[in-house]
Scaffold this motif. Structure first.
Motif, short mmCIF file in Angstrom:
data_model
loop_
_atom_site.label_atom_id
_atom_site.label_comp_id
_atom_site.label_asym_id
_atom_site.label_seq_id
_atom_site.Cartn_x
_atom_site.Cartn_y
_atom_site.Cartn_z
N CYS A 43 0.75 -1.27 0.00
CA CYS A 43 -0.04 -0.06 -0.03
C CYS A 43 1.04 1.13 -0.04
O CYS A 43 1.57 1.37 0.65
CB CYS A 43 -0.83 0.03 1.34
SG CYS A 43 -2.22 1.36 1.29
N HIS A 45 0.12 4.12 1.44
CA HIS A 45 -0.22 4.82 2.43
C HIS A 45 0.80 4.20 3.83
O HIS A 45 1.27 4.94 4.60
CB HIS A 45 -1.45 4.71 3.02
CG HIS A 45 -1.80 5.48 4.24
ND1 HIS A 45 -2.38 4.72 5.38
CD2 HIS A 45 -1.74 6.84 4.61
CE1 HIS A 45 -2.32 5.83 6.37
NE2 HIS A 45 -2.16 6.94 5.85
N CYS A 63 -7.30 -1.77 1.35
CA CYS A 63 -6.26 -2.10 2.05
C CYS A 63 -6.95 -2.12 3.48
O CYS A 63 -7.71 -1.49 3.97
CB CYS A 63 -5.27 -0.90 2.10
SG CYS A 63 -4.08 -1.26 3.63
N HIS A 66 -6.39 0.92 6.90
CA HIS A 66 -7.11 2.18 7.01
C HIS A 66 -8.20 2.46 6.18
O HIS A 66 -8.51 3.28 5.65
CB HIS A 66 -6.21 3.47 6.99
CG HIS A 66 -4.84 3.04 8.04
ND1 HIS A 66 -3.81 2.97 7.49
CD2 HIS A 66 -4.70 3.24 9.30
CE1 HIS A 66 -2.71 2.80 8.49
NE2 HIS A 66 -3.57 2.89 9.45
FE1 FES Z 1 -2.97 1.02 3.50
FE2 FES Z 1 -3.02 2.81 5.37
S1 FES Z 1 -1.64 1.10 5.09
S2 FES Z 1 -4.59 2.35 3.78
#
Ligand code: FES
Length: 103
Positions: A43, A45, A63, A66
């Motif tokens: 991901c 993020h 994901c 979050h």
């Molecule tokens: Fe994937 Fe935060 S690690 S949305």
């Protein structure tokens, strides 16, 4: 350089698998309506694995950390907290083997 990832039979319809690659982060291979797609597996993020921990619905992978979402066809980040697209790779399917081109 073309890199072999897996056999087409390794990926069930409407599912995804993680493929580890030497010297780089893993990729995720998806099968949707008989078509194959490949993206980075991590991901953008955090460090979650999309294939191992996420959920696939149509062409959208969510994901689990979050609830960020990506379109596996384009890599577009579809909702916050993800705002950086995920890298996609054209899937090369030949003789029931899925490969990608890596530099
Ligand atoms: Fe994937 Fe935060 S690690 S949305």
């Amino acid at each position: 350089m073309e890199v072999k990832l897996c056999a087409t039979g390794d990926v069930e319809e409407a599912s995804m698998i993680q493929i580890s690659l030497p010297g780089r982060l893993p990729v995720a291979v998806y099968r949707v309506e008989g078509e194959f797609f490949v993206t980075d597996d991590t991901c953008t993020h955090g460090k979650a694995s999309l294939a191992d921990e996420g959920e696939l619905e149509g062409h959208c992978v969510t994901c689990s950390w979050h609830d960020g979402k990506f379109d596996i066809r384009t890599g577009a980040a579809l909702c916050l907290p993800c705002n950086t697209p995920i890298r996609t790779y054209p899937a090369i399917v030949r003789d029931d083997v899925i490969s990608i081109e890596l530099e």
